[in-house]
Design a protein around this motif. Structure first.
Motif, PDB file in Angstrom:
ATOM      1  N   SER A 156     -11.954   5.484  33.548  1.00  0.00           N
ATOM      2  CA  SER A 156     -13.213   6.183  33.237  1.00  0.00           C
ATOM      3  C   SER A 156     -13.114   7.688  33.426  1.00  0.00           C
ATOM      4  O   SER A 156     -13.965   8.440  32.951  1.00  0.00           O
ATOM      5  CB  SER A 156     -14.350   5.619  34.107  1.00  0.00           C
ATOM      6  N   ASN A 157     -12.063   8.155  34.122  1.00  0.00           N
ATOM      7  CA  ASN A 157     -11.911   9.596  34.380  1.00  0.00           C
ATOM      8  C   ASN A 157     -10.473  10.030  34.108  1.00  0.00           C
ATOM      9  O   ASN A 157      -9.759  10.494  35.004  1.00  0.00           O
ATOM     10  CB  ASN A 157     -12.295   9.927  35.832  1.00  0.00           C
ATOM     11  N   ILE A 169       2.459   1.920  36.380  1.00  0.00           N
ATOM     12  CA  ILE A 169       1.187   1.908  37.101  1.00  0.00           C
ATOM     13  C   ILE A 169       0.980   3.239  37.830  1.00  0.00           C
ATOM     14  O   ILE A 169      -0.125   3.806  37.819  1.00  0.00           O
ATOM     15  CB  ILE A 169       1.130   0.719  38.075  1.00  0.00           C
ATOM     16  N   GLU A 170       2.034   3.763  38.437  1.00  0.00           N
ATOM     17  CA  GLU A 170       1.948   5.082  39.086  1.00  0.00           C
ATOM     18  C   GLU A 170       1.584   6.163  38.069  1.00  0.00           C
ATOM     19  O   GLU A 170       0.803   7.079  38.362  1.00  0.00           O
ATOM     20  CB  GLU A 170       3.278   5.433  39.742  1.00  0.00           C
ATOM     21  N   LEU A 171       2.127   6.052  36.881  1.00  0.00           N
ATOM     22  CA  LEU A 171       1.840   7.018  35.815  1.00  0.00           C
ATOM     23  C   LEU A 171       0.368   6.963  35.423  1.00  0.00           C
ATOM     24  O   LEU A 171      -0.290   7.995  35.245  1.00  0.00           O
ATOM     25  CB  LEU A 171       2.729   6.704  34.614  1.00  0.00           C
ATOM     26  N   LEU A 172      -0.166   5.746  35.300  1.00  0.00           N
ATOM     27  CA  LEU A 172      -1.585   5.586  34.964  1.00  0.00           C
ATOM     28  C   LEU A 172      -2.470   6.163  36.075  1.00  0.00           C
ATOM     29  O   LEU A 172      -3.490   6.808  35.797  1.00  0.00           O
ATOM     30  CB  LEU A 172      -1.907   4.108  34.742  1.00  0.00           C
ATOM     31  N   GLN A 173      -2.068   5.956  37.320  1.00  0.00           N
ATOM     32  CA  GLN A 173      -2.834   6.520  38.432  1.00  0.00           C
ATOM     33  C   GLN A 173      -2.821   8.047  38.385  1.00  0.00           C
ATOM     34  O   GLN A 173      -3.830   8.698  38.663  1.00  0.00           O
ATOM     35  CB  GLN A 173      -2.277   6.016  39.759  1.00  0.00           C
ATOM     36  N   GLY A 174      -1.669   8.615  38.032  1.00  0.00           N
ATOM     37  CA  GLY A 174      -1.592  10.066  37.885  1.00  0.00           C
ATOM     38  C   GLY A 174      -2.522  10.582  36.804  1.00  0.00           C
ATOM     39  O   GLY A 174      -3.061  11.693  36.907  1.00  0.00           O
ATOM     40  N   LEU A 175      -2.743   9.772  35.777  1.00  0.00           N
ATOM     41  CA  LEU A 175      -3.659  10.141  34.689  1.00  0.00           C
ATOM     42  C   LEU A 175      -5.126  10.043  35.110  1.00  0.00           C
ATOM     43  O   LEU A 175      -6.010  10.466  34.373  1.00  0.00           O
ATOM     44  CB  LEU A 175      -3.429   9.236  33.478  1.00  0.00           C
ATOM     45  N   VAL A 199      -6.918   2.146  40.105  1.00  0.00           N
ATOM     46  CA  VAL A 199      -6.187   0.874  40.162  1.00  0.00           C
ATOM     47  C   VAL A 199      -6.495   0.184  41.485  1.00  0.00           C
ATOM     48  O   VAL A 199      -6.286   0.752  42.555  1.00  0.00           O
ATOM     49  CB  VAL A 199      -4.661   1.091  40.026  1.00  0.00           C
ATOM     50  N   LYS A 200      -7.009  -1.039  41.393  1.00  0.00           N
ATOM     51  CA  LYS A 200      -7.270  -1.846  42.587  1.00  0.00           C
ATOM     52  C   LYS A 200      -6.433  -3.113  42.505  1.00  0.00           C
ATOM     53  O   LYS A 200      -6.548  -3.878  41.541  1.00  0.00           O
ATOM     54  CB  LYS A 200      -8.754  -2.218  42.675  1.00  0.00           C
ATOM     55  N   ARG A 201      -5.572  -3.318  43.499  1.00  0.00           N
ATOM     56  CA  ARG A 201      -4.756  -4.531  43.531  1.00  0.00           C
ATOM     57  C   ARG A 201      -5.559  -5.621  44.221  1.00  0.00           C
ATOM     58  O   ARG A 201      -5.830  -5.564  45.418  1.00  0.00           O
ATOM     59  CB  ARG A 201      -3.436  -4.288  44.249  1.00  0.00           C
TER      60      ARG A 201
END
Length: 435
Positions: free
Chosen positions: A77-78, A54-60, A64-66
């Motif tokens: 989208s970005n 999940i951290e990796l996806l956020q870096g991309l 992410v909303k929990r």
């Protein structure tokens, strides 16, 4: 490096709720990269490997909303594709094996992807040939920098193709599948993995607008579409954790009920435990294992020693062989554990031998266990967890041994089991986590 102090020899009693499936989570989280629309995923396990992804996806650049403790909404989208060339990405992605599954979605959506050679368990060679050969069949080109252990892939003009996979790789199938859903033309994947987690990924993609037939079989047909939309998806309970809890109940002579197991998706796992002599009953969608002082391993019909071996689904998952091995140490009878898929997964048996188990390590793939039938209890000892599944097998052994055992490197266990000490302590275990 954190440590467990385990004070074993105590029967447990109560209910356990399995976490969401780790192996499914790693796939469906990567699938969120296939659309710019919101994707909500429920029953996400709170474990190290999943949190790192999940951290990796956020870096991309994925938002992410929990929305609940085990629920997140993702919006890709970005996406910053150049993030994949940074040192931060290389460091984070190389720490988890699931990171390789961002490649398929990014190739399909952006025509390029980068990936370091992924990390994960040290259980022998875990090659990526199936992934890369599948991408090649679709028309992608890749380059491997041997010095940096880094892959660069380009796939601007990919087209659907027929492919016969060299092995029924779960992550390979998932990765190729995610690349194919947005690739023009028809893709046919033969010898595809058909585990429930791959089926779950297929169902999620179909709910997003993908066209996939053959779900549940080893022959998948994908007709590429131009775009995918959002969806809501619920992850299955983790079959590996469910099997671990069955083994725990048997080894510690405990009365345990495992809740909401999705029994129809457990495949051969329950029958394999029955062959080990473990009694249990299915109540609605729960498994109740009563306290058993003795359990006896079956033989084959001709009287020869039973073999428990892993195989691609619907065969027995290799992730549970460590648990079967430790459970056999207190059974009546003998069994041959045959780990076919990985060459280093049985090397943890030296710790069990130190505890008093009767095990003959025949070679890197086979171990014969002569059960004690509880006439000789395992001794407590100090040990180190080498990987996720061996780590939980050692924890089960420690819980059955009278006295204090110490398990180092429990970060390995935390990679696959959510708050395992807290959940087991709630039903009577005495596990103390030390920094």
């Amino acid at each position: 490096m954190a440590t467990f102090e385990v004070y074993g020899g105590k029967p447990l009693k109560g209910e356990l709720f399995p976490q969401g499936a780790k192996n499914e989570a790693l796939q469906v989280l990567c699938a969120t990269l296939l659309t710019s629309e919101p994707v909500t995923i429920k029953n996400i396990p709170n474990i190290r490997d999943v949190n790192k992804l999940i951290e990796l996806l956020q870096g991309l650049g994925v938002e992410v909303k929990r929305t609940a403790p085990s629920e997140c909404t993702f919006r890709a989208s970005n996406v910053d594709i150049e993030y994949l060339t940074t040192e931060e990405f290389k460091t984070k992605a190389s720490a988890i094996r699931g990171s390789i599954m961002v490649v398929g979605p990014l190739l399909a959506r952006y025509g390029k992807a980068y990936a370091p050679k992924p990390g994960g368990d040290k259980i022998g060679r875990r090659r990526l040939d199936t992934h890369l050969l599948g991408f090649q069949k679709l028309g992608a080109k890749f380059d491997f920098n041997n010095r940096e252990n880094f892959f660069s892939l380009k796939g601007e003009n990919m087209r659907g193709a027929y492919m016969l996979l060299d092995e029924a790789s779960v992550t390979g199938t998932a990765n190729i599948l995610m690349a194919a859903v947005l690739t023009p033309g028809r893709t046919t994947i033969y010898n595809a993995a058909c585990e429930p987690y791959v089926q779950q990924l297929c169902k999620m993609l179909v709910s997003m607008g993908a066209k996939i037939s053959g779900i549940g079989s080893n022959l998948l047909t994908i007709d590429g579409v131009e775009s995918l939309g959002g969806c809501t998806h619920t992850i299955l309970p983790d079959m590996i954790e469910i099997g671990s809890f069955i083994g725990l109940a048997a080894m510690t002579a405990s009365d345990i009920t495992i809740k909401n197991v999705s029994y129809s998706n457990l495949g051969i796992i329950p029958d394999a435990f029955r062959r080990m002599g473990i009694q249990f009953e299915v109540q609605n969608d729960d498994i109740h294992i009563p306290a058993q002082q003795h359990y006896e391993i079956e033989t084959f019909i001709d009287g020869s020693i039973l073999t428990i071996a892993d195989a691609p689904w619907p065969g027995l998952t290799p992730d549970l062989l460590s648990v079967f091995l430790v459970v056999a140490t207190q059974a009546k009878g003998s069994v041959l554990i045959h780990q076919k898929m990985f060459e280093s997964r049985l090397f943890f048996v030296d710790k069990l031998i130190d505890m008093g188990a009767q095990i003959i390590l025949c070679d890197p793939h086979r171990a014969t266990v002569i059960g004690h039938d509880r006439k000789l209890r395992l001794r407590p000892t100090v040990m180190t967890s080498p990987d996720i599944r061996a780590g939980v097998a050692l924890l089960i052994a420690a819980l059955s041994a009278e006295g204090k055992s110490v398990i180092h490197n429990i970060e390995q266990i935390d990679r696959g089991y959510e708050n395992i000490d807290g959940r087991l302590n709630a039903i009577g275990a005495d596990i103390r986590r030390l920094p």
